[in-house]
Design an enzyme around this catalytic site. Structure first.
Site, PDB file in Angstrom:
ATOM      1  N   CYS A  55       1.577   2.719   3.494  1.00  0.00           N
ATOM      2  CA  CYS A  55       1.874   1.797   4.586  1.00  0.00           C
ATOM      3  C   CYS A  55       3.289   2.014   5.127  1.00  0.00           C
ATOM      4  CB  CYS A  55       1.722   0.368   4.087  1.00  0.00           C
ATOM      5  SG  CYS A  55       2.507  -0.896   5.099  1.00  0.00           S
TER       6      CYS A  55
ATOM      7  N   PHE B 242       5.213   0.078   6.986  1.00  0.00           N
ATOM      8  CA  PHE B 242       6.057  -1.105   6.852  1.00  0.00           C
ATOM      9  C   PHE B 242       6.522  -1.278   5.413  1.00  0.00           C
ATOM     10  CE2 PHE B 242       3.383  -1.947  10.575  1.00  0.00           C
ATOM     11  CZ  PHE B 242       4.360  -2.199  11.520  1.00  0.00           C
ATOM     12  N   CYS B 243       5.632  -0.982   4.458  1.00  0.00           N
ATOM     13  CA  CYS B 243       6.018  -1.017   3.047  1.00  0.00           C
ATOM     14  C   CYS B 243       7.050   0.059   2.741  1.00  0.00           C
ATOM     15  CB  CYS B 243       4.788  -0.823   2.160  1.00  0.00           C
ATOM     16  SG  CYS B 243       3.496  -2.072   2.394  1.00  0.00           S
TER      17      CYS B 243
ATOM     18  N   TYR C 159       0.888  -1.155   0.000  1.00  0.00           N
ATOM     19  CA  TYR C 159       0.000   0.000   0.000  1.00  0.00           C
ATOM     20  C   TYR C 159       0.926   1.204   0.000  1.00  0.00           C
ATOM     21  CZ  TYR C 159      -3.474  -3.262   1.982  1.00  0.00           C
ATOM     22  OH  TYR C 159      -4.298  -4.327   2.225  1.00  0.00           O
TER      23      TYR C 159
END
Length: 307
Positions: free
Chosen positions: A87, A89-90, A84
């Site tokens: 996001c 974490f991304c 995403y």
């Protein structure tokens, strides 16, 4: 009723661990089990590249040459990041790939139906495929990739490991209560999500208004869960805690960013131009480090489908 159901479905999707969005979708829950499987993805649709620039000082030229030599030794034919856009974490993974100049394609996952990752048994993001090999969980992805770039890299260096864990276990948890602090900020965050994410027109409208309303209430629950009384104070406190950890150094890694620097930068990058991020830079000492990181990481190494 149908719109409300879809909004609630979206809010549940946004609250799963690695689907968190910092500047957008607020997942922010515990770390999922690591794992690596061998799978082949179908041809991914790829988003356009992001603009930026690379800064290299003369004094860092020798370090940069060593950095480039290490990176060139790792040449996957295809690396794909399923993500995403907002996001955190991304964005940790993307910041790592950008810094090491590793070309990667992006598949933007629709958080409602997740059709882009139906091929995988793992139903969260980020997912990375390296020449078809699947790696999941942001920290595990980075651990495995840094070992391919630099086999002797010490992943157990005490200070670096401590602050990487701090990012996952503390920093991300103060984001949702801030970016969804009130209705205007929740709408600002979802305006970013819906313009950057993979949504149809109908989903975009449902996500912006239904999702913002749902996540406003979810953020209040997260605030209580993580014992946050003043969300801005918690954000400012986390920023100053990081600045204190630098102890006057340019980066935690010294003259060059280490994995902890990249993790903090990646998580904060999506919120930088939201009100919460602007407030953070204005009211804490993190701005100088963030600007240095922005220069060090430089332009995105994300590539288009035609490249």
């Amino acid at each position: 009723m149908r719109g409300l159901n879809r909004a609630m479905l979206l809010s549940r999707a946004l609250r799963s661990n690695s689907t968190a969005v910092s500047g957008a979708i607020a997942t922010l829950h515990g770390v999922v089990p690591h794992g690596t499987n061998t799978l082949r993805s179908s041809d991914p649709s790829v988003s356009s590249s992001v603009t930026g620039f690379r800064y290299v000082s003369a004094s860092a030229s020798a370090t940069s040459m060593a950095h480039d030599t290490q990176t060139k030794a790792f040449k996957p034919k295809e690396l794909v990041l399923f993500q995403y856009q907002a996001c955190p974490f991304c964005n940790k993974v993307a910041a790592f790939l950008d810094y090491y100049d590793i070309p990667f394609k992006v598949v933007e996952v629709n958080p409602i139906n997740k059709k882009e990752i139906k091929w995988s048994d793992y139903k969260k993001v980020p997912i990375v495929t390296v020449d078809g090999e699947q790696i999941v969980d942001s920290s595990d992805i980075i651990d495995k990739l840094i070992k391919r770039i630099h086999p002797d890299y010490d992943l157990n260096a005490e200070e670096e490991k401590k602050w990487r864990e701090w990012v996952d276990n503390h920093l991300v948890h103060v984001l949702s209560p801030n970016i969804y602090r009130n209705v205007p900020e929740a709408l600002e965050s979802f305006d970013y999500i819906t313009t950057q994410g993979n949504f149809s027109l109908t989903e975009r409208l449902v996500a912006k208004y239904g999702g913002a309303a749902a996540m406003y209430f979810v953020s209040k629950k997260l605030k209580k869960k993580h014992n946050i009384t003043d969300e801005r104070a918690a954000l400012y406190g986390a920023a100053e805690q990081w600045v204190d950890a630098l102890r006057g150094r340019k980066f935690l890694g010294g003259l060059d960013p280490n994995l902890a620097d990249l993790a903090v930068f990646g998580v904060l990058r999506p919120i930088r131009h939201l009100k919460s991020g602007r407030d953070m830079v204005e009211h804490t000492g993190i701005g100088k480090w963030f600007s240095e990181m922005d220069r060090a990481v430089g332009k995105s190494s994300r590539v288009s489908e035609q490249s």
